[in-house]
Scaffold this motif. Sequence first.
Motif, PDB file in Angstrom:
ATOM      1  N   ARG A  83       0.884  -1.314  -0.038  1.00  0.00           N
ATOM      2  CA  ARG A  83      -0.071   0.057   0.031  1.00  0.00           C
ATOM      3  C   ARG A  83       0.793   1.295  -0.193  1.00  0.00           C
ATOM      4  O   ARG A  83       0.509   2.258  -0.683  1.00  0.00           O
ATOM      5  CB  ARG A  83      -0.976  -0.079   1.391  1.00  0.00           C
ATOM      6  N   ARG A  84       1.950   1.094   0.626  1.00  0.00           N
ATOM      7  CA  ARG A  84       2.829   2.611   0.965  1.00  0.00           C
ATOM      8  C   ARG A  84       3.486   2.753  -0.739  1.00  0.00           C
ATOM      9  O   ARG A  84       3.628   4.038  -1.134  1.00  0.00           O
ATOM     10  CB  ARG A  84       4.002   2.039   1.877  1.00  0.00           C
ATOM     11  N   SER A  85       3.701   1.681  -1.160  1.00  0.00           N
ATOM     12  CA  SER A  85       4.496   1.850  -2.509  1.00  0.00           C
ATOM     13  C   SER A  85       3.602   1.888  -3.861  1.00  0.00           C
ATOM     14  O   SER A  85       4.189   2.446  -4.765  1.00  0.00           O
ATOM     15  CB  SER A  85       5.728   0.964  -2.696  1.00  0.00           C
ATOM     16  N   ARG A  86       2.392   1.298  -3.820  1.00  0.00           N
ATOM     17  CA  ARG A  86       1.685   1.212  -4.939  1.00  0.00           C
ATOM     18  C   ARG A  86       0.514   1.638  -5.086  1.00  0.00           C
ATOM     19  O   ARG A  86      -0.233   1.989  -6.053  1.00  0.00           O
ATOM     20  CB  ARG A  86       1.489  -0.354  -5.372  1.00  0.00           C
ATOM     21  N   ILE A  87      -0.057   2.088  -3.755  1.00  0.00           N
ATOM     22  CA  ILE A  87      -1.621   2.480  -3.724  1.00  0.00           C
ATOM     23  C   ILE A  87      -1.574   3.903  -3.088  1.00  0.00           C
ATOM     24  O   ILE A  87      -0.987   4.106  -1.998  1.00  0.00           O
ATOM     25  CB  ILE A  87      -2.398   1.320  -2.877  1.00  0.00           C
ATOM     26  N   GLY A  88      -2.323   4.590  -3.642  1.00  0.00           N
ATOM     27  CA  GLY A  88      -2.902   5.785  -2.962  1.00  0.00           C
ATOM     28  C   GLY A  88      -4.284   5.843  -2.819  1.00  0.00           C
ATOM     29  O   GLY A  88      -5.108   5.349  -3.609  1.00  0.00           O
ATOM     30  N   MET A  89      -4.619   6.353  -1.673  1.00  0.00           N
ATOM     31  CA  MET A  89      -5.923   6.145  -1.054  1.00  0.00           C
ATOM     32  C   MET A  89      -6.641   7.605  -0.525  1.00  0.00           C
ATOM     33  O   MET A  89      -6.150   8.044  -0.044  1.00  0.00           O
ATOM     34  CB  MET A  89      -6.343   5.021  -0.032  1.00  0.00           C
ATOM     35  N   VAL A  90      -7.955   7.879  -1.213  1.00  0.00           N
ATOM     36  CA  VAL A  90      -8.756   8.959  -0.717  1.00  0.00           C
ATOM     37  C   VAL A  90     -10.138   8.456  -0.334  1.00  0.00           C
ATOM     38  O   VAL A  90     -10.759   7.764  -0.984  1.00  0.00           O
ATOM     39  CB  VAL A  90      -8.830   9.843  -2.251  1.00  0.00           C
ATOM     40  N   PHE A  91     -10.289   9.169   1.004  1.00  0.00           N
ATOM     41  CA  PHE A  91     -11.625   8.604   1.476  1.00  0.00           C
ATOM     42  C   PHE A  91     -12.712   9.794   1.756  1.00  0.00           C
ATOM     43  O   PHE A  91     -12.392  10.973   1.360  1.00  0.00           O
ATOM     44  CB  PHE A  91     -11.202   8.381   2.953  1.00  0.00           C
ATOM     45  N   GLN A  92     -13.603   9.171   1.865  1.00  0.00           N
ATOM     46  CA  GLN A  92     -14.952  10.298   2.014  1.00  0.00           C
ATOM     47  C   GLN A  92     -14.695  11.355   2.890  1.00  0.00           C
ATOM     48  O   GLN A  92     -14.988  12.576   2.763  1.00  0.00           O
ATOM     49  CB  GLN A  92     -16.392   9.856   2.369  1.00  0.00           C
ATOM     50  N   PHE A  93     -14.087  11.135   4.180  1.00  0.00           N
ATOM     51  CA  PHE A  93     -14.123  12.072   5.251  1.00  0.00           C
ATOM     52  C   PHE A  93     -12.527  12.628   5.326  1.00  0.00           C
ATOM     53  O   PHE A  93     -12.142  12.637   6.462  1.00  0.00           O
ATOM     54  CB  PHE A  93     -14.588  11.516   6.527  1.00  0.00           C
ATOM     55  N   PHE A  94     -11.828  12.372   4.284  1.00  0.00           N
ATOM     56  CA  PHE A  94     -10.361  12.909   4.127  1.00  0.00           C
ATOM     57  C   PHE A  94      -9.409  12.139   5.146  1.00  0.00           C
ATOM     58  O   PHE A  94      -8.313  11.957   4.670  1.00  0.00           O
ATOM     59  CB  PHE A  94     -10.476  14.494   4.744  1.00  0.00           C
ATOM     60  N   ASN A  95      -9.600  11.724   6.256  1.00  0.00           N
ATOM     61  CA  ASN A  95      -8.681  11.109   7.173  1.00  0.00           C
ATOM     62  C   ASN A  95      -7.253  11.874   7.373  1.00  0.00           C
ATOM     63  O   ASN A  95      -6.357  11.382   7.226  1.00  0.00           O
ATOM     64  CB  ASN A  95      -8.481   9.709   6.613  1.00  0.00           C
ATOM     65  N   LEU A  96      -7.545  13.388   7.327  1.00  0.00           N
ATOM     66  CA  LEU A  96      -6.363  14.134   7.727  1.00  0.00           C
ATOM     67  C   LEU A  96      -5.925  14.089   9.014  1.00  0.00           C
ATOM     68  O   LEU A  96      -6.830  13.778   9.774  1.00  0.00           O
ATOM     69  CB  LEU A  96      -6.536  15.411   7.172  1.00  0.00           C
ATOM     70  N   LEU A  97      -4.727  14.170   9.716  1.00  0.00           N
ATOM     71  CA  LEU A  97      -4.483  14.542  10.952  1.00  0.00           C
ATOM     72  C   LEU A  97      -4.618  15.931  11.204  1.00  0.00           C
ATOM     73  O   LEU A  97      -3.668  16.556  11.015  1.00  0.00           O
ATOM     74  CB  LEU A  97      -3.156  13.659  11.279  1.00  0.00           C
ATOM     75  N   ASP A  98      -5.591  16.025  12.142  1.00  0.00           N
ATOM     76  CA  ASP A  98      -5.687  17.609  12.712  1.00  0.00           C
ATOM     77  C   ASP A  98      -4.429  18.187  13.180  1.00  0.00           C
ATOM     78  O   ASP A  98      -4.325  19.569  13.421  1.00  0.00           O
ATOM     79  CB  ASP A  98      -6.926  17.742  13.177  1.00  0.00           C
ATOM     80  N   ASP A  99      -3.866  17.431  14.041  1.00  0.00           N
ATOM     81  CA  ASP A  99      -2.639  18.202  14.603  1.00  0.00           C
ATOM     82  C   ASP A  99      -1.391  18.110  14.059  1.00  0.00           C
ATOM     83  O   ASP A  99      -0.562  18.546  14.443  1.00  0.00           O
ATOM     84  CB  ASP A  99      -2.370  17.288  16.052  1.00  0.00           C
ATOM     85  N   LEU A 100      -1.497  17.847  12.648  1.00  0.00           N
ATOM     86  CA  LEU A 100      -0.516  18.189  11.711  1.00  0.00           C
ATOM     87  C   LEU A 100      -0.742  19.164  10.715  1.00  0.00           C
ATOM     88  O   LEU A 100      -1.913  19.411  10.173  1.00  0.00           O
ATOM     89  CB  LEU A 100      -0.032  17.009  10.859  1.00  0.00           C
ATOM     90  N   THR A 101       0.261  19.776  10.226  1.00  0.00           N
ATOM     91  CA  THR A 101       0.075  20.919   9.251  1.00  0.00           C
ATOM     92  C   THR A 101      -0.166  20.087   7.750  1.00  0.00           C
ATOM     93  O   THR A 101       0.030  18.793   7.633  1.00  0.00           O
ATOM     94  CB  THR A 101       1.367  21.991   8.877  1.00  0.00           C
ATOM     95  N   VAL A 102      -0.680  20.809   6.933  1.00  0.00           N
ATOM     96  CA  VAL A 102      -1.212  20.477   5.450  1.00  0.00           C
ATOM     97  C   VAL A 102       0.291  19.766   5.020  1.00  0.00           C
ATOM     98  O   VAL A 102       0.175  18.541   4.757  1.00  0.00           O
ATOM     99  CB  VAL A 102      -1.465  21.470   4.645  1.00  0.00           C
ATOM    100  N   LEU A 103       1.348  20.306   5.236  1.00  0.00           N
ATOM    101  CA  LEU A 103       2.614  19.877   4.677  1.00  0.00           C
ATOM    102  C   LEU A 103       2.913  18.576   5.513  1.00  0.00           C
ATOM    103  O   LEU A 103       3.492  17.754   4.675  1.00  0.00           O
ATOM    104  CB  LEU A 103       3.777  20.908   5.085  1.00  0.00           C
ATOM    105  N   ASP A 104       2.880  18.376   6.781  1.00  0.00           N
ATOM    106  CA  ASP A 104       3.389  17.412   7.332  1.00  0.00           C
ATOM    107  C   ASP A 104       2.218  16.140   7.072  1.00  0.00           C
ATOM    108  O   ASP A 104       2.865  14.919   7.179  1.00  0.00           O
ATOM    109  CB  ASP A 104       3.304  17.711   8.791  1.00  0.00           C
TER     110      ASP A 104
END
Length: 230
Positions: A83-104
């Motif tokens: 998954r790390r090397s061959r797959i990119g995944m995008v989800f409905q609710f983003f699954n971003l880490l709110d305590d990290l900046t956009v860049l991080d």
Amino acid sequence: MTENHLIDLREVTKTYGSGPAVLAGIGLRVRAGEALAVLGPSGSGKSTLLNLIAGLDRPSRGSVTVGGVRVDGLTETASAKYRRSRIGMVFQFFNLLDDLTVLDNVLLPAQLAGVPRTEAAARAAELLAHLGIDRHARAFPGRLSGGERQRVAVARALMNRPPLLLADEPTGALDTASGADVRDLLRELNADGQTIVLVTHDLALAEACATRTIELVDGRIARDVAAVRR
């Protein structure tokens, strides 16, 4: 791997316990460069299909091959590396880490893959600029609009240059304007050669982005047609 087929599913069946088959003998091949939309009612097996391709689940019977890799036979460690090397995944609710900046957030997959910081930072800057969100690099996700957050999620998914992008209802949590923005983005990515498989209930998204559409009904492919983009 069959020539030019990035994804090759053969007689894939998935059951849970003694329940009915969620997927029942699916055969599916997706060529590199295609944008495949997977449609169907709730419970038809769409998300299960995506999870099998991502190596997050395994078929009860049949084989799943992606880029020449038998995904269904991987160990947990090998599956994570896949998954790390061959797959990119995008989800409905983003699954971003709110305590990290956009860049991080965008840098995270590269860090997990052991990419040198200088190389990763250059790649992240390239993605943020290409996706039009470089001005938000030091901001936190909570300060962004839904469409901007989904662009960050796409940048993160593309960080390690995966040959395959999987998107699960990528416009499902967005307003109309933001949804149109994400539709345009996915279409542009595919035009640049990115292979995409997206699960959606959004017919406008499928019509705008897909080069091919399949419809699942009761765990089987009921329709498989080349799409005519508007």
